[in-house]
Design an enzyme around this catalytic site. Structure first.
Site, PDB file in Angstrom:
ATOM      1  N   ARG A  74       0.820  -1.216   0.000  1.00 44.46           N
ATOM      2  CA  ARG A  74       0.000   0.000   0.000  1.00 44.46           C
ATOM      3  C   ARG A  74       0.858   1.273   0.000  1.00 44.46           C
ATOM      4  NH1 ARG A  74      -2.468   1.561   4.644  1.00 44.46           N
ATOM      5  NH2 ARG A  74      -1.708  -0.394   5.476  1.00 44.46           N
ATOM      6  N   CYS A  85       4.735  -0.411  24.961  1.00 41.73           N
ATOM      7  CA  CYS A  85       5.085   0.960  25.373  1.00 41.73           C
ATOM      8  C   CYS A  85       4.827   1.236  26.853  1.00 41.73           C
ATOM      9  CB  CYS A  85       4.337   1.973  24.514  1.00 41.73           C
ATOM     10  SG  CYS A  85       2.638   1.517  24.113  1.00 41.73           S
ATOM     11  N   GLY A 127      -0.672   5.439  20.322  1.00 37.08           N
ATOM     12  CA  GLY A 127      -0.361   4.022  20.456  1.00 37.08           C
ATOM     13  C   GLY A 127      -1.106   3.190  19.433  1.00 37.08           C
ATOM     14  N   HIS A 179       2.222   8.635  27.204  1.00 38.15           N
ATOM     15  CA  HIS A 179       1.455   7.804  28.139  1.00 38.15           C
ATOM     16  C   HIS A 179       1.779   8.227  29.574  1.00 38.15           C
ATOM     17  CE1 HIS A 179       0.256   5.365  24.886  1.00 38.15           C
ATOM     18  NE2 HIS A 179       0.892   4.247  25.133  1.00 38.15           N
ATOM     19  N   ASN A 196       5.335   7.767  24.237  1.00 37.02           N
ATOM     20  CA  ASN A 196       5.084   6.365  23.889  1.00 37.02           C
ATOM     21  C   ASN A 196       5.660   5.970  22.538  1.00 37.02           C
ATOM     22  OD1 ASN A 196       2.833   8.236  23.179  1.00 37.02           O
ATOM     23  ND2 ASN A 196       2.073   6.462  22.064  1.00 37.02           N
TER      24      ASN A 196
HETATM   25  O1  L14 Z   1       1.543  -4.086  22.122  1.00 37.59           O
HETATM   26  O2  L14 Z   1      -3.229   0.733  21.088  1.00 37.59           O
HETATM   27  O3  L14 Z   1       2.971  -2.844  21.152  1.00 37.59           O
HETATM   28  O4  L14 Z   1      -1.994   1.966  22.343  1.00 37.59           O
HETATM   29  C1  L14 Z   1       1.104  -0.806  21.847  1.00 37.59           C
HETATM   30  C2  L14 Z   1       0.090   0.252  21.579  1.00 37.59           C
HETATM   31  C3  L14 Z   1      -0.610  -2.537  21.380  1.00 37.59           C
HETATM   32  C4  L14 Z   1      -1.638  -1.420  21.164  1.00 37.59           C
HETATM   33  C5  L14 Z   1       1.812  -3.070  21.495  1.00 37.59           C
HETATM   34  C6  L14 Z   1      -2.230   0.916  21.766  1.00 37.59           C
HETATM   35  C7  L14 Z   1       0.772  -2.059  21.110  1.00 37.59           C
HETATM   36  C8  L14 Z   1      -1.262  -0.214  21.952  1.00 37.59           C
END
Ligand code: L14
Length: 349
Positions: free
Chosen positions: A43, A132, A163, A252, A326
């Site tokens: 993509r 994170c 995230g 975070h 994060n």
């Molecule tokens: O496990 O949605 O590396 O904030 C970290 C970000 C899982 C989802 C991981 C989020 C992700 C998370």
């Protein structure tokens, strides 16, 4: 880039929120790169990115893409990692994988350099970068564990939308504008794109990050619980987590309650410890309203800690507030830092 005696580095997921920070961090840290290969799904392939004044075309990630690559930083989702990380490792690259695909595999180190750098020595070609929220918490807990022992941790997170990727930042912005303009909108991404329902994040708080497991915890919460024990080499540590999404773009925050094993320790002693801890910046001066906040940590590599205080009832219990970018310490910087450690320990080639 183009540094002699450098390494051929590949970034997989180069157009993503984390992938872009991986590129920025390689440049910012002046990581020795002889060649930079940028890979993505079909993509995004063909897009051009300028890195340090040099235009690089993103290519579709395939097994052959990793011929000659020394270090491959993956952040393109778990299914891409499961398919291509072993292909990269087979071709001699060391993979640093920022997905949850391999984190709990017994034969793959899960590394935060401030905590368990030595675990890198046992790698078999694939190293996992932790979640994170887990990373920033263990950076703050490790100096405490070392000095006083650690028995129990209860954490509640206040997590930024980034995230969930760049598209989630856009969803927050679009919803915020729509609410302010009193216009209709339809949440499509948060809390979890692949789940059945989607909720407004603007002016809200959502107590769901990742999908739910049968035990009532979300995967994000179970990642924090299991990864913390693995990274800190504390299988017996009691850990529980509640993960909450806030309408914050980046950064975070975590409210962390912990119980130590030692008796008679004061909050000032914990503060003194964290003041000199690697990767930590202490911001703890209630009288002058000094404490960490996500808006202040954006773009910084460190983990910021404040609000350290003793529990009212539990003599060995303490509370602290832990904040970090994060996308950096939680992802891109920890991955590049692992690469720096690999070079330092002579583990590349
Ligand atoms: O496990 O949605 O590396 O904030 C970290 C970000 C899982 C989802 C991981 C989020 C992700 C998370």
């Amino acid at each position: 880039m183009n540094q002699q005696n450098g390494f051929h580095v590949a970034v997989v997921g180069a157009t993503g929120a984390v992938g872009q920070q991986m590129i920025n961090t390689l440049v910012k840290q002046n990581f020795p790169v002889s060649k930079l290969t940028l890979l993505s799904s079909s993509r995004s392939a063909g897009k051009k990115v300028t890195v340090n004044g040099e235009e690089i075309t993103i290519q579709e990630a395939k097994p052959e893409s990793f011929e000659g690559v020394d270090i491959a930083l993956f952040s393109a989702g778990g299914s891409v990692s499961k398919e291509l990380a072993p292909e990269a490792a087979k071709r001699g690259a060391i993979v640093v994988d920022n997905t949850s695909a391999f984190r709990m595999d017994a034969d793959k180190p899960l590394v935060v350099p401030e905590v368990n750098e030595d675990d890198l020595k046992t790698h078999n070609g694939i190293i996992a970068n932790p979640n994170c929220s887990t990373i920033q918490m263990v950076v703050a807990l490790e100096p405490i564990r070392k000095q006083y022992g650690l028995k129990k941790v209860i954490v509640s997170t206040y997590q930024a939308v980034s995230g969930a990727g760049a598209a989630a930042i856009q969803e927050l912005m679009d919803e915020t504008k729509a609410v302010l303009a009193d216009e209709a909108f339809e949440p499509k991404l948060l809390p979890v794109k692949a789940d059945k329902k989607h909720y407004q994040i603007a002016f809200n708080a959502i107590p769901q990050i990742d999908k739910f497991q049968e035990n009532g915890y979300t995967f994000e919460e179970m990642k924090m619980i299991n990864e913390t024990k693995k990274i800190m080499h504390l299988p017996e540590l009691q850990v529980s987590a509640t993960c909450v999404r806030l309408p914050v773009p980046v950064g975070h925050s975590e409210s962390v309650y912990f119980e130590i094993e030692a008796d008679g320790v004061s909050a000032d002693e914990i503060k003194a410890l964290l003041k000199d801890a690697p990767g930590v910046v202490l911001q703890d001066d209630p009288e002058n309203q000094v404490y960490p906040m996500p808006a202040d940590c954006v773009g910084k590599n460190e983990v910021f800690v404040g609000r350290i205080r003793k529990d009212i009832d539990e003599a060995r219990g303490f509370h602290m507030w832990v904040v970090s970018d994060n996308l950096l310490k939680g992802a891109a910087w920890n991955s590049v830092q692992i690469a720096e450690s690999l070079v330092k320990l002579g583990l590349v080639k």
